[in-house]
Design a protein around this motif. Structure first.
Motif: not given
Length: 135
Positions: A11-26
């Protein structure tokens, strides 16, 4: 009796200050996978599959299943004579989000080869995080 045992999982992870919608769209925009550095020349076919060159697997293709409501960006990756089923989730994390990639060892790889194949994925994650944070 032929016993089927669970496969090795990474399992790999990325944690960011961007919200779910922005990351999902990315990540739903498969062209953004090129930012990671291992994929180039992505083109979407009429059948919904993306074809591209991968730095390890060579000529490859990928198709994803999306559910914005549940933060699902699962995909099938076929390259280097292997088929990978990758389970991706984007979940809220305080004022940001966390994305997880769950990789199950594909047929044709030993556990050691599986680990070696994913060593550079952390570099891709770093590139995607930088792109997200600077957007």
């Amino acid at each position: 009796m032929n016993q089927v045992i669970p496969r090795k999982v990474i399992v790999k992870t990325l944690t960011t200050t961007k919200d779910v919608d922005k990351v999902f769209d990315f990540f739903a925009n498969m062209k953004n996978m090129e930012i990671g550095g291992a994929i180039r020349s992505m083109e979407k076919g009429e059948d919904g599959w993306w074809t591209f060159e991968h730095s390890v697997a060579g000529k490859s293709r990928m198709k994803h299943t999306l559910s914005h409501e549940f933060g699902v960006i699962d995909h099938i990756f076929i390259g280097g004579e292997l088929e990978w089923n990758v389970f991706v989730r984007v979940v809220p994390n305080q004022k940001g989000s966390t994305t997880t990639w769950t990789f199950m060892r594909p047929d044709g790889l030993s556990d050691r080869q599986f680990e070696d194949q994913l060593k550079m994925f952390d570099t891709e994650i770093d590139h995607w995080k930088t792109a997200l944070e600077n957007a």
